[in-house]
Scaffold this motif. Sequence first.
Motif, PDB file in Angstrom:
ATOM      1  N   VAL A  89      -8.760  -1.414   4.401  1.00 37.88           N
ATOM      2  CA  VAL A  89      -7.647  -2.347   4.276  1.00 37.88           C
ATOM      3  C   VAL A  89      -7.630  -3.181   5.554  1.00 37.88           C
ATOM      4  O   VAL A  89      -7.693  -2.623   6.650  1.00 37.88           O
ATOM      5  CB  VAL A  89      -6.293  -1.621   4.103  1.00 37.88           C
ATOM      6  CG1 VAL A  89      -5.140  -2.613   4.097  1.00 37.88           C
ATOM      7  CG2 VAL A  89      -6.286  -0.769   2.840  1.00 37.88           C
ATOM      8  N   GLY A 122       0.811  -1.216   0.000  1.00 41.68           N
ATOM      9  CA  GLY A 122       0.000   0.000   0.000  1.00 41.68           C
ATOM     10  C   GLY A 122       0.838   1.256   0.000  1.00 41.68           C
ATOM     11  O   GLY A 122       0.449   2.278   0.555  1.00 41.68           O
ATOM     12  N   LEU A 176      -0.404  -5.539  -2.529  1.00 40.50           N
ATOM     13  CA  LEU A 176      -1.674  -4.909  -2.174  1.00 40.50           C
ATOM     14  C   LEU A 176      -2.129  -3.986  -3.305  1.00 40.50           C
ATOM     15  O   LEU A 176      -3.261  -4.078  -3.783  1.00 40.50           O
ATOM     16  CB  LEU A 176      -1.520  -4.139  -0.868  1.00 40.50           C
ATOM     17  CG  LEU A 176      -2.746  -3.450  -0.269  1.00 40.50           C
ATOM     18  CD1 LEU A 176      -2.528  -3.210   1.221  1.00 40.50           C
ATOM     19  CD2 LEU A 176      -3.113  -2.164  -0.937  1.00 40.50           C
TER      20      LEU A 176
END
Length: 161
Positions: free
Chosen positions: A129, A21, A40
Amino acid sequence: MRIGHGYDVHRLVPKRKLILGGVEIQHHLGLLGHSDADVLTHAVMDALLGAAALGDIGRHFPDCDAKYSGISSMLLLGHVMELLRKEGYQVGNLDVTVIAQQPKLLPHIPQMRQNLSKQMGVPTSHINVKATTEEGLGFSGKEEGIAAHAVVLLSPLLPEG
């Protein structure tokens, strides 16, 4: 409304950075890949591209192209968002699950959400998330790799004004 699902996995190896991320996380192993291997963000991009029926990240950013070697996946996400806007879509919400035995990701999730929010032009409140382990099972449980799933909802762009 369009729904997209993305999945990605990368192998954990020594002497590589661990970036998830857009956050560099201190760990003795990192993710192997042509770009920064941000699993991610790769899952997010595939979900976005899939929802818009625009293929996948391999089509847009092939690993045989030297210009993507070591590139930040956050930059690639920005490009995907430009494609979506050109096609007339906006993001409604995003939900991502990272599957990793180690390291613990909870302390890094707020920054991951901020990074995704900034690159996608979506309020942080529309981005979720989360992380889970596989209780020592499978490749992620044995710390051989990290996987991520992403689900996104797209809608037509609203007219400005």
